[in-house]
Design an enzyme around this catalytic site. Sequence first.
Site, PDB file in Angstrom:
ATOM      1  N   HIS A 156      39.852  42.118  34.519  1.00 46.40           N
ATOM      2  CA  HIS A 156      40.122  41.120  33.478  1.00 46.40           C
ATOM      3  C   HIS A 156      39.046  40.047  33.437  1.00 46.40           C
ATOM      4  O   HIS A 156      38.427  39.750  34.469  1.00 46.40           O
ATOM      5  CB  HIS A 156      41.489  40.475  33.707  1.00 46.40           C
ATOM      6  CG  HIS A 156      41.621  39.706  34.994  1.00 46.40           C
ATOM      7  ND1 HIS A 156      41.461  38.349  35.070  1.00 46.40           N
ATOM      8  CD2 HIS A 156      41.889  40.103  36.267  1.00 46.40           C
ATOM      9  CE1 HIS A 156      41.652  37.942  36.320  1.00 46.40           C
ATOM     10  NE2 HIS A 156      41.904  38.991  37.079  1.00 46.40           N
ATOM     11  N   GLU A 175      45.208  39.237  31.958  1.00 45.48           N
ATOM     12  CA  GLU A 175      45.856  39.648  33.212  1.00 45.48           C
ATOM     13  C   GLU A 175      46.643  38.508  33.857  1.00 45.48           C
ATOM     14  O   GLU A 175      47.704  38.719  34.439  1.00 45.48           O
ATOM     15  CB  GLU A 175      44.795  40.160  34.197  1.00 45.48           C
ATOM     16  CG  GLU A 175      45.367  40.797  35.467  1.00 45.48           C
ATOM     17  CD  GLU A 175      45.637  39.816  36.599  1.00 45.48           C
ATOM     18  OE1 GLU A 175      46.346  40.200  37.544  1.00 45.48           O
ATOM     19  OE2 GLU A 175      45.169  38.670  36.535  1.00 45.48           O
ATOM     20  N   GLU A 176      46.112  37.302  33.732  1.00 48.61           N
ATOM     21  CA  GLU A 176      46.719  36.188  34.472  1.00 48.61           C
ATOM     22  C   GLU A 176      48.094  35.800  33.949  1.00 48.61           C
ATOM     23  O   GLU A 176      48.814  35.049  34.602  1.00 48.61           O
ATOM     24  CB  GLU A 176      45.778  34.971  34.455  1.00 48.61           C
ATOM     25  CG  GLU A 176      44.449  35.205  35.178  1.00 48.61           C
ATOM     26  CD  GLU A 176      44.599  35.363  36.697  1.00 48.61           C
ATOM     27  OE1 GLU A 176      45.733  35.324  37.199  1.00 48.61           O
ATOM     28  OE2 GLU A 176      43.558  35.518  37.364  1.00 48.61           O
TER      29      GLU A 176
HETATM   30 ZN   LIG Z   1      42.627  38.542  38.990  1.00 52.00          ZN
END
Ligand SMILES: [Zn+2]
Length: 413
Positions: A110, A173-174
């Site tokens: 990511h 992604e976070e």
């Molecule tokens: Zn990461």
Amino acid sequence: MPIRCSTLATVMGLACLPLISFAAELTPAQRLDSARAEQAAYLQTLKQLVDVDTGTGQAPGLKTVSQLLVQRLEALGAEVRTQSASPSAGDNIVGTFKGTGSRSFLLMVHYDTVFLPGTAAKRPFRVEGERAYGPGVADAKGGVAMILHALKLLQDERFDGFGTVTVLFNPDEETGSSGSKALIAELAREHDYVFSYEPPDTDAVTVATNGINALLLQVKGKSSHAGSAPEAGRNAAMELAHQLLQLKDLGDPGKGTTVNWTMLRAGDKRNIIPDSATAEADMRYSDPSESERVLADAQRLIRQPLIDGTETQVRLDKGRPPLAKNAGSQSLADTAQALYGQIDRRIEAIAMRFGTDAGYAYVPGSARPAVLETLGVVGAGLHAENEYIELSSIAPRLYLSVAMIRQLSTAAP
Ligand SMILES: [Zn+2]
């Protein structure tokens, strides 16, 4: 990627033959030297990436970095497509390299971070001693740069013995990869191997990651005046307290499953017996069957109420799935260890408690794809102000990606 030896070129005795034989002769030590020579360029790329804020949801910064990544992949010879990561901001970027072999690789990571706008201006990329610092320098921009420069090194070696190398950079992604998880799962199923480039905190590759679930408990009672008619009420808060004590041991240390009740809510006014109460638990697990087990245990336990006339329900919301311990990941770790051995280094194979996108790539019960996590650069302080990478890990880990792709491209199926 590289120019291939056409029949015409071969007949004419052009330069491609000597180049290919040169590539085949590169020793592990020479490959590590090439990776060392690449370190300055790697850091240059990393600086460019870190100095733009790309917190999840920050569309302008994500756009800037996305454009840069598209350019870089195209310059390496990839066919690149982008697609919106809706409902997340930003694009998923997919680059494809076609080779002459049969094995296929998905390299993914990511490019979003957890940091607020203005962070990169406040504390830009900097190298100090044996470390480099900056927002997202390890997680996971160090991994983004690792992919780009490993591909560059493969190209320098004029190696195209893979079937396909696909690169995926995702922007969310976070916050759980809601706009990329379906694409990750889809692409993963089309490849033999998936390498994910999250950062390890020691020189390690990761063969298992945790899955994440939420457990939600809801109690319904009956409200009444707490001073004049408490006996007419059914106290949902008291029932919730009772249920939480019954549900405090849903985890299973032997299996690495944890269930922690972290959020509680009940009541609006002090003089009213509350008619509803809720609680949420964070669940981490690595054995895929644990989701069902925990829910079943919870449903059984809540059938023993403290207060008659209350009603308790429990629900499990599935989040990121685990990369469960499996033979394919272990075999990739074995390959990594053997290749590291060739440059007189050791690399650990670990299980980590975090959940990562590797969980979306892994197909439970299937040998394909084989998934390996934390191929990124070694670093620590993730999501914090002192996030850093170890400069000394850059070259060996570039070497590792290059050597893995070469080795697995030519290995017997
Ligand atoms: Zn990461």
